[in-house]
Write a protein that holds these residues in place. Structure first.
Motif, short mmCIF file in Angstrom:
data_model
loop_
_atom_site.label_atom_id
_atom_site.label_comp_id
_atom_site.label_asym_id
_atom_site.label_seq_id
_atom_site.Cartn_x
_atom_site.Cartn_y
_atom_site.Cartn_z
N GLY A 1 -4.51 6.12 7.90
CA GLY A 1 -4.06 5.73 6.56
C GLY A 1 -3.04 6.66 5.95
N ARG A 2 -2.32 6.11 4.98
CA ARG A 2 -1.36 6.90 4.19
C ARG A 2 -1.13 6.20 2.87
N LEU A 3 -0.50 6.91 1.94
CA LEU A 3 -0.17 6.35 0.64
C LEU A 3 1.24 5.78 0.70
N ALA A 4 1.37 4.56 0.25
CA ALA A 4 2.67 3.88 0.31
C ALA A 4 2.72 2.85 -0.80
N GLY A 5 3.76 2.02 -0.79
CA GLY A 5 3.88 0.96 -1.78
C GLY A 5 5.20 1.01 -2.52
N SER A 6 5.41 0.02 -3.35
CA SER A 6 6.63 -0.06 -4.14
C SER A 6 6.60 0.94 -5.28
N SER A 7 7.74 1.08 -5.94
CA SER A 7 7.81 1.99 -7.10
C SER A 7 6.82 1.58 -8.17
N GLY B 1 -1.40 -4.80 -2.07
CA GLY B 1 -1.10 -4.54 -3.47
C GLY B 1 -1.60 -3.21 -3.96
N THR B 2 -2.30 -2.45 -3.10
CA THR B 2 -2.76 -1.11 -3.48
C THR B 2 -1.83 -0.09 -2.84
N PRO B 3 -1.90 1.15 -3.28
CA PRO B 3 -1.05 2.18 -2.66
C PRO B 3 -1.53 2.62 -1.29
N LEU B 4 -2.62 2.02 -0.80
CA LEU B 4 -3.19 2.42 0.50
C LEU B 4 -2.62 1.55 1.61
N GLU B 5 -2.17 2.21 2.66
CA GLU B 5 -1.68 1.50 3.85
C GLU B 5 -2.51 2.00 5.03
N ILE B 6 -3.32 1.11 5.62
CA ILE B 6 -4.20 1.53 6.71
C ILE B 6 -3.93 0.69 7.96
N SER B 7 -4.30 1.26 9.11
CA SER B 7 -4.11 0.58 10.39
C SER B 7 -5.12 1.14 11.40
N ASP B 8 -5.14 0.55 12.61
CA ASP B 8 -6.03 1.01 13.69
C ASP B 8 -7.47 1.12 13.21
#
Length: 284
Positions: free
Chosen positions: A88-94, A163-170
């Protein structure tokens, strides 16, 4: 003149002490917090100059591995514990990142970490969605459908965290802790299986021993039979050679040898019953 120099030095000191030059590292995003609140724009990695009491607040955006421990009541009423592991990491639009800055209080290091954001946006979703899926299965089903469950949980969580700032995978299940009653039953079954295999191995050893004993007895029996047959054949050959004529010849040879002895009176055994022979023998 000296006064002007001193004034410039003091002004420079005040100028320098009134500003700071924080750095936004490559694995972060920044936002300037002023006495009136956050500035609107998000700062990309780089060096910035801040004045007065302005502070640079960082949000970590590096990718890392994380895990969440979840306890689930299964459809057969047994309780199972499992880890949900993900990258996981923090991501998303402004817009998303701005909302995150406003929602989360940074720590003493002026940094908003993934764990702090995850505790607000992700933890409840991960736990609830994992329980919703796995609770439909029995203990035996969980064991048989491990890969399938990981896939189902991954699909649901990706949808839930949009829609959240969380981006997860695997996303995958790991370190499943089965109920004690199940592990005890498995241990007992394994113990029985090992005991059975041990008995089977011992029985096979005994069978091999018996087989070897039988083969040895059969070999000894064959040796004795061969010896007996050899003696029988020898006696048979000898018996076939001893004819009445041979016996009579041997008797005559014995008689002849005995007759050569002049001091002895010799008469055939058959003549012992003859009266004449007896009279003549005793007359001497």
């Amino acid at each position: 003149m000296k006064y002007m120099i001193k004034l410039l030095v003091v002004t420079a000191i005040i100028f320098v002490s009134a500003c700071s030059m924080p750095t936004v590292p490559p694995t972060a995003k920044g936002k300037v917090l002023t006495t009136a609140g956050y500035e609107p724009d998000i700062k990309e990695p780089g060096k910035y100059t801040l004045w007065g009491r302005d502070t640079m607040i960082l949000i970590e955006t590096n990718t890392n591995t994380y895990k969440e421990q979840v306890s689930i009541i299964l459809s057969d009423k047994l309780t199972l514990s499992a880890e949900v592991r993900f990258r996981g990491r923090l991501a998303g639009s402004s817009k998303v990142l701005n909302a995150m800055f406003n929602d989360i209080q940074p720590g003493a290091d002026n940094t908003v970490s993934f764990n702090e954001v995850y505790a607000i946006y992700g933890r409840m979703a991960v736990r609830n969605k994992t329980r919703e899926i796995i609770s439909q299965y029995t203990v035996e089903d969980v064991h048989k459908n491990y890969a399938r469950l990981s896939g189902e949980i991954g699909e649901v969580l990706l949808e839930a965290l949009k829609g959240t700032p969380l981006e997860i995978s695997d996303i995958a299940l790991g370190n499943i802790a089965y109920p004690k009653v199940v592990t005890d039953a498995v241990d007992q079954a394994k113990a029985r299986e090992l005991a059975i295999k041990k008995e089977q191995a011992q029985a096979e050893i005994e069978l091999v021993k018996k087989k070897n004993e039988r083969l040895l007895a059969e070999a000894n029996y064959q040796i004795e039979i061969i010896r007996a047959e050899a003696i029988r054949d020898k006696n048979k050959i000898i018996g076939q050679g001893v004819t009445p004529a041979l016996l009579k010849l041997r008797a005559l040879e014995v008689q002849e040898a005995m007759a050569k002895n002049g001091s002895a009176v010799f008469m055939p055994y058959e003549a012992m019953s003859s009266t004449g022979a007896q009279i003549r023998m005793f007359s001497k």
